[in-house]
Design a protein around this motif. Structure first.
Motif, PDB file in Angstrom:
ATOM      1  N   SER A 136      10.075   2.110  -9.659  1.00 34.03           N
ATOM      2  CA  SER A 136       8.770   2.005  -8.975  1.00 34.03           C
ATOM      3  C   SER A 136       8.020   0.750  -9.418  1.00 34.03           C
ATOM      4  CB  SER A 136       7.884   3.221  -9.286  1.00 34.03           C
ATOM      5  OG  SER A 136       8.591   4.400  -9.222  1.00 34.03           O
ATOM      6  N   VAL A 137       8.111   0.439 -10.702  1.00 34.62           N
ATOM      7  CA  VAL A 137       7.466  -0.787 -11.194  1.00 34.62           C
ATOM      8  C   VAL A 137       8.077  -1.995 -10.497  1.00 34.62           C
ATOM      9  CG1 VAL A 137       7.165  -2.278 -13.221  1.00 34.62           C
ATOM     10  CG2 VAL A 137       6.836   0.195 -13.435  1.00 34.62           C
ATOM     11  N   ASN A 140       6.938  -2.386  -6.987  1.00 36.15           N
ATOM     12  CA  ASN A 140       5.523  -2.766  -6.888  1.00 36.15           C
ATOM     13  C   ASN A 140       5.232  -4.094  -7.572  1.00 36.15           C
ATOM     14  OD1 ASN A 140       3.830  -0.514  -5.615  1.00 36.15           O
ATOM     15  ND2 ASN A 140       5.258   0.589  -6.942  1.00 36.15           N
ATOM     16  N   ASN A 143       2.316  -6.341  -6.670  1.00 31.14           N
ATOM     17  CA  ASN A 143       0.942  -5.840  -6.820  1.00 31.14           C
ATOM     18  C   ASN A 143       0.355  -6.283  -8.153  1.00 31.14           C
ATOM     19  OD1 ASN A 143       1.614  -4.573  -4.475  1.00 31.14           O
ATOM     20  ND2 ASN A 143       1.487  -2.476  -5.267  1.00 31.14           N
ATOM     21  N   SER A 144      -0.956  -6.182  -8.242  1.00 28.34           N
ATOM     22  CA  SER A 144      -1.562  -6.436  -9.539  1.00 28.34           C
ATOM     23  C   SER A 144      -2.744  -5.490  -9.707  1.00 28.34           C
ATOM     24  CB  SER A 144      -1.976  -7.904  -9.661  1.00 28.34           C
ATOM     25  OG  SER A 144      -3.314  -8.082  -9.276  1.00 28.34           O
ATOM     26  N   PRO A 145      -3.171  -5.127 -10.914  1.00 27.02           N
ATOM     27  CA  PRO A 145      -2.525  -5.534 -12.157  1.00 27.02           C
ATOM     28  C   PRO A 145      -1.206  -4.827 -12.370  1.00 27.02           C
ATOM     29  CG  PRO A 145      -4.206  -3.910 -12.609  1.00 27.02           C
ATOM     30  CD  PRO A 145      -4.292  -4.201 -11.146  1.00 27.02           C
ATOM     31  N   TYR A 207       1.871   2.093 -18.845  1.00 28.32           N
ATOM     32  CA  TYR A 207       0.678   1.782 -19.652  1.00 28.32           C
ATOM     33  C   TYR A 207       0.248   0.345 -19.431  1.00 28.32           C
ATOM     34  CZ  TYR A 207       4.172  -0.273 -22.851  1.00 28.32           C
ATOM     35  OH  TYR A 207       5.201  -1.003 -23.394  1.00 28.32           O
ATOM     36  N   ARG A 208      -1.018   0.108 -19.697  1.00 27.09           N
ATOM     37  CA  ARG A 208      -1.533  -1.266 -19.732  1.00 27.09           C
ATOM     38  C   ARG A 208      -2.248  -1.466 -21.049  1.00 27.09           C
ATOM     39  NH1 ARG A 208      -5.314  -3.365 -15.734  1.00 27.09           N
ATOM     40  NH2 ARG A 208      -4.679  -5.308 -16.694  1.00 27.09           N
ATOM     41  N   LEU A 215      -9.139  -4.632 -18.462  1.00 23.70           N
ATOM     42  CA  LEU A 215      -8.725  -3.260 -18.157  1.00 23.70           C
ATOM     43  C   LEU A 215      -9.721  -2.537 -17.264  1.00 23.70           C
ATOM     44  CD1 LEU A 215      -7.455  -1.669 -21.496  1.00 23.70           C
ATOM     45  CD2 LEU A 215      -6.070  -2.405 -19.579  1.00 23.70           C
ATOM     46  N   VAL A 216     -11.006  -2.836 -17.439  1.00 27.48           N
ATOM     47  CA  VAL A 216     -12.023  -2.076 -16.718  1.00 27.48           C
ATOM     48  C   VAL A 216     -12.579  -2.888 -15.558  1.00 27.48           C
ATOM     49  CG1 VAL A 216     -12.656  -0.819 -18.806  1.00 27.48           C
ATOM     50  CG2 VAL A 216     -13.997  -2.794 -18.131  1.00 27.48           C
ATOM     51  N   GLY A 217     -13.157  -2.191 -14.606  1.00 28.54           N
ATOM     52  CA  GLY A 217     -13.661  -2.837 -13.404  1.00 28.54           C
ATOM     53  C   GLY A 217     -14.952  -3.591 -13.661  1.00 28.54           C
TER      54      GLY A 217
ATOM     55  N   SER B 144     -15.388   1.614 -13.737  1.00 29.92           N
ATOM     56  CA  SER B 144     -14.094   2.264 -13.669  1.00 29.92           C
ATOM     57  C   SER B 144     -13.060   1.240 -13.259  1.00 29.92           C
ATOM     58  CB  SER B 144     -14.129   3.457 -12.725  1.00 29.92           C
ATOM     59  OG  SER B 144     -13.733   3.089 -11.440  1.00 29.92           O
ATOM     60  N   PRO B 145     -11.795   1.377 -13.588  1.00 30.43           N
ATOM     61  CA  PRO B 145     -11.257   2.464 -14.399  1.00 30.43           C
ATOM     62  C   PRO B 145     -11.647   2.323 -15.874  1.00 30.43           C
ATOM     63  CG  PRO B 145      -9.553   0.834 -14.024  1.00 30.43           C
ATOM     64  CD  PRO B 145     -10.752   0.389 -13.230  1.00 30.43           C
ATOM     65  N   ARG B 208      -4.695   1.585 -21.270  1.00 27.72           N
ATOM     66  CA  ARG B 208      -4.737   2.624 -20.245  1.00 27.72           C
ATOM     67  C   ARG B 208      -3.355   3.236 -20.117  1.00 27.72           C
ATOM     68  NH1 ARG B 208      -6.293   1.558 -14.652  1.00 27.72           N
ATOM     69  NH2 ARG B 208      -6.399   3.827 -14.628  1.00 27.72           N
ATOM     70  N   PHE B 209      -3.322   4.547 -20.077  1.00 28.86           N
ATOM     71  CA  PHE B 209      -2.083   5.292 -19.880  1.00 28.86           C
ATOM     72  C   PHE B 209      -2.202   6.023 -18.555  1.00 28.86           C
ATOM     73  CE2 PHE B 209      -1.180   6.339 -24.654  1.00 28.86           C
ATOM     74  CZ  PHE B 209      -0.816   5.029 -24.873  1.00 28.86           C
ATOM     75  N   LEU B 212       1.837   5.516 -12.620  1.00 29.38           N
ATOM     76  CA  LEU B 212       1.906   4.131 -12.158  1.00 29.38           C
ATOM     77  C   LEU B 212       0.934   3.847 -11.027  1.00 29.38           C
ATOM     78  CD1 LEU B 212       3.346   1.424 -12.457  1.00 29.38           C
ATOM     79  CD2 LEU B 212       4.930   2.187 -10.698  1.00 29.38           C
ATOM     80  N   LEU B 215      -2.358   2.903 -12.185  1.00 26.68           N
ATOM     81  CA  LEU B 215      -2.472   1.709 -13.026  1.00 26.68           C
ATOM     82  C   LEU B 215      -2.425   0.428 -12.221  1.00 26.68           C
ATOM     83  CD1 LEU B 215      -0.139   2.264 -16.106  1.00 26.68           C
ATOM     84  CD2 LEU B 215      -2.623   2.344 -16.072  1.00 26.68           C
ATOM     85  N   GLY B 217      -2.478  -1.993  -8.580  1.00 22.09           N
ATOM     86  CA  GLY B 217      -3.319  -2.118  -7.390  1.00 22.09           C
ATOM     87  C   GLY B 217      -2.589  -1.696  -6.132  1.00 22.09           C
TER      88      GLY B 217
END
Lengths: 217, 217
Positions: A136-137, A140, A143-145, A207-208, A215-217, B144-145, B208-209, B212, B215, B217
């Motif tokens: 799946s990674v 994708n 895509n980002s992040p 994980y990130r 990490l946050v918006g 968020s997140p 962040r865990f 997928l 995590l 976009g």
């Protein structure tokens, strides 16, 4: 790059397939079933073949070690010399039940492996994500992040190679420094397993890692 | 909730301040300097006081253990009984140099702590993020997140309390199951330290865990 896959279970099978799809020449090896190796190679496309561990290793620029820890000595003996090659290991040093790490805190599976093959360059990577999430990674990867993938090692050129591979298959590589850090990365791999298989997080888990503002918006 | 803070260094100081700011009654304790405790309490606002470990503990609903591992016995002796209380520990069982875990794989600091205070309910939390990032997470808690925070324990009601606290201060709580998982969480805390202090990731580091699809976009 020519990549030999030692161990063609879920980790080795998925990673080898991904490496082949982005253009590397991959040789799958070390399964109880030759038919399974043939099927894997066929599914992975024109860049993939299969063979025995020695064939997978001898011309490889990079060898992916993806066997159970208890089979490391056996597969290394079959593979022959890895002198001068980069050996990327996703092995956690688990016991026969896959329930406990057998090495740690004052050493790690990656360090013990490096002592077994002192003329090779060991990189520890890919032991911290469930095999179920890999494809799946990969799919994708535009895509980002992206999810992170932590790795470590003592040789900078091998680490550059590892980092590029990790990027190609869809992760954001995080360099955790020297191979000794595997003492913490391997238990983190165990934690990932607990979360993926024993909690509602589920095996499609990743994980990130990073600075808070990324990490946050 | 009444929260006693045992250990008022960077972890205990920041967490206590955050707990006070969201409305809990906090008592800071266990610093070499009473002046430092007084300053902490003053800065944390009207909900914060300071005292000795016994005062911090006796009326508390929840006790945060945030001392160096080598001081655990000392602070527990000073605190008196924690019977029936939830004890949230962010201690990693480090040696005097803060370089190695002294317990692991077949046990963990959290489990050893639980054996020391068998009539208390131990939750392991907050040992996986650098103290430097705490206040930024708190200040960004409307965004968020959110970054994740992993915790574990054997008592479900204590874990509900821990989860609510973790949420209040700006993290997304991740329940890793039973206290035994601290065997992996504590090394992950060490890995977080390596990334935060020894790589370009920097101490404003979080993680962040998750699945997928949440995590990426």
């Amino acid at each position: 790059m020519k990549i030999g896959i030692l161990g063609s279970g879920r980790m080795g099978g998925n990673l080898g397939t991904m490496f082949a799809r982005v253009g590397h020449n991959v040789v799958f090896s070390y399964s109880r079933s030759a038919e399974k190796l043939a099927r894997l190679a066929r599914a992975a496309g024109a860049n993939a073949r299969w063979g025995n561990p020695r064939e997978a290793t001898q011309d490889a620029d990079l060898v992916l070690l993806a066997v159970h820890w208890l089979n490391v000595d056996d597969v290394l003996a079959l593979a022959g010399s890895t002198a001068g090659k980069t050996v990327m290991s996703c092995c956690n040093p688990l016991d026969a039940d896959d329930t406990r790490l057998t090495i740690g805190h004052t050493s790690s599976g990656a360090e013990v492996l490096a002592n077994k093959i002192p003329d090779s360059r060991v990189v520890a990577a890919f032991q911290t994500v469930p095999s179920e999430v890999l494809m799946s990674v990969f799919e994708n990867r535009r895509n980002s992040p992206r999810p992170s993938l932590i790795f470590c090692g003592n040789d900078s050129s091998s680490k550059s190679v590892a980092s590029a591979l990790i990027t190609e298959v869809g992760f954001d590589p995080i360099d955790a420094g020297k191979l000794e850090t595997a003492r913490y990365i391997e238990p983190f791999g165990m934690l990932a397993g607990v979360l993926a298989y024993e909690t509602e997080q589920g095996p499609d888990w990743a994980y990130r890692f990073g600075r808070l503002n990324r990490l946050v918006g």
